[in-house]
Motif scaffolding. Structure first.
Motif, short mmCIF file in Angstrom:
data_model
loop_
_atom_site.label_atom_id
_atom_site.label_comp_id
_atom_site.label_asym_id
_atom_site.label_seq_id
_atom_site.Cartn_x
_atom_site.Cartn_y
_atom_site.Cartn_z
N LYS A 55 0.82 -1.22 0.00
CA LYS A 55 0.00 0.00 0.00
C LYS A 55 0.86 1.27 0.00
N HIS A 56 2.15 1.12 0.15
CA HIS A 56 3.05 2.27 0.15
C HIS A 56 3.72 2.49 -1.21
N TYR A 57 3.18 1.90 -2.23
CA TYR A 57 3.75 2.02 -3.57
C TYR A 57 2.73 2.55 -4.56
N LEU A 58 3.21 3.19 -5.60
CA LEU A 58 2.40 3.53 -6.76
C LEU A 58 2.97 2.77 -7.94
N THR A 59 2.10 2.21 -8.76
CA THR A 59 2.52 1.58 -10.00
C THR A 59 2.09 2.50 -11.13
N MET A 60 3.03 2.86 -11.99
CA MET A 60 2.72 3.75 -13.11
C MET A 60 3.03 3.04 -14.42
N ILE A 61 2.11 3.15 -15.35
CA ILE A 61 2.31 2.56 -16.66
C ILE A 61 2.42 3.69 -17.67
N TYR A 62 3.50 3.66 -18.44
CA TYR A 62 3.81 4.70 -19.42
C TYR A 62 3.79 4.13 -20.83
N GLN A 63 3.40 4.95 -21.78
CA GLN A 63 3.61 4.63 -23.19
C GLN A 63 5.01 5.13 -23.51
N ILE A 64 5.84 4.26 -24.07
CA ILE A 64 7.23 4.64 -24.36
C ILE A 64 7.58 4.38 -25.83
N ASP A 65 6.61 4.57 -26.70
CA ASP A 65 6.88 4.46 -28.13
C ASP A 65 7.85 5.55 -28.55
N ALA A 66 8.45 5.38 -29.71
CA ALA A 66 9.42 6.36 -30.22
C ALA A 66 8.80 7.75 -30.34
N TRP A 68 5.92 8.83 -28.73
CA TRP A 68 5.15 9.25 -27.56
C TRP A 68 5.82 8.83 -26.28
N ARG A 69 5.79 9.69 -25.30
CA ARG A 69 6.18 9.38 -23.93
C ARG A 69 5.09 9.98 -23.06
N ARG A 70 4.21 9.12 -22.52
CA ARG A 70 3.14 9.68 -21.69
C ARG A 70 2.68 8.68 -20.64
N LEU A 71 2.20 9.22 -19.53
CA LEU A 71 1.65 8.42 -18.45
C LEU A 71 0.27 7.95 -18.85
N LEU A 72 0.02 6.65 -18.74
CA LEU A 72 -1.27 6.08 -19.11
C LEU A 72 -2.13 5.75 -17.90
N TRP A 73 -1.50 5.32 -16.80
CA TRP A 73 -2.28 4.82 -15.67
C TRP A 73 -1.45 4.86 -14.40
N VAL A 74 -2.11 5.08 -13.25
CA VAL A 74 -1.46 5.03 -11.94
C VAL A 74 -2.33 4.19 -11.01
N GLY A 75 -1.71 3.25 -10.31
CA GLY A 75 -2.42 2.43 -9.32
C GLY A 75 -1.76 2.57 -7.97
N GLN A 76 -2.51 2.35 -6.90
CA GLN A 76 -1.99 2.58 -5.56
C GLN A 76 -1.51 1.29 -4.89
N THR A 77 -0.77 0.48 -5.60
CA THR A 77 -0.18 -0.73 -5.05
C THR A 77 0.93 -1.19 -5.98
N ARG A 78 1.71 -2.15 -5.54
CA ARG A 78 2.75 -2.69 -6.42
C ARG A 78 2.43 -4.10 -6.86
N ARG A 79 1.25 -4.58 -6.54
CA ARG A 79 0.85 -5.95 -6.90
C ARG A 79 0.47 -6.03 -8.37
N ALA A 80 0.63 -7.21 -8.95
CA ALA A 80 0.29 -7.43 -10.36
C ALA A 80 -1.18 -7.18 -10.61
N SER A 81 -2.04 -7.41 -9.62
CA SER A 81 -3.48 -7.20 -9.80
C SER A 81 -3.83 -5.74 -9.96
N ALA A 82 -2.92 -4.83 -9.62
CA ALA A 82 -3.17 -3.39 -9.77
C ALA A 82 -3.31 -3.00 -11.23
N ALA A 83 -2.54 -3.62 -12.08
CA ALA A 83 -2.55 -3.28 -13.50
C ALA A 83 -3.57 -4.14 -14.19
#
Length: 83
Positions: A55-66, A68-83
């Motif tokens: 619960k003390h982590y944020l998971t962030m998913i970014y688009q990192i194509d050539a 585009w560089r942008r934040l797509l999603w933020v979750g409030q856990t580090r577990r795989a189920s967050a994404a």
């Protein structure tokens, strides 16, 4: 940084005005978010609190194509189920 601290930097702006501005920009971004043609993503896990519980982590998913560089999603856990 808090809404109030941000308002003080901009002088003569209330924290409510800062909050409304951010809220409007987030709404606009969500309404215009196009998630098509994503070819590469990156996952970043950030520790944000005391202790090592998930619960003390944020998971962030970014688009990192050539093109585009942008934040797509933020979750409030580090577990795989967050994404």
């Amino acid at each position: 940084m808090s809404w109030k601290e941000t308002a003080l930097i901009f002088k003569c702006v209330s924290w409510q005005a800062v909050y409304r501005s951010v809220e409007l920009m987030v709404e606009w971004g969500l309404a215009h978010n196009i998630a098509a043609n994503i070819t590469a993503i990156g996952v970043y896990k950030l520790h944000v609190g005391n202790g090592k519980k998930s619960k003390h982590y944020l998971t962030m998913i970014y688009q990192i194509d050539a093109q585009w560089r942008r934040l797509l999603w933020v979750g409030q856990t580090r577990r795989a189920s967050a994404a």
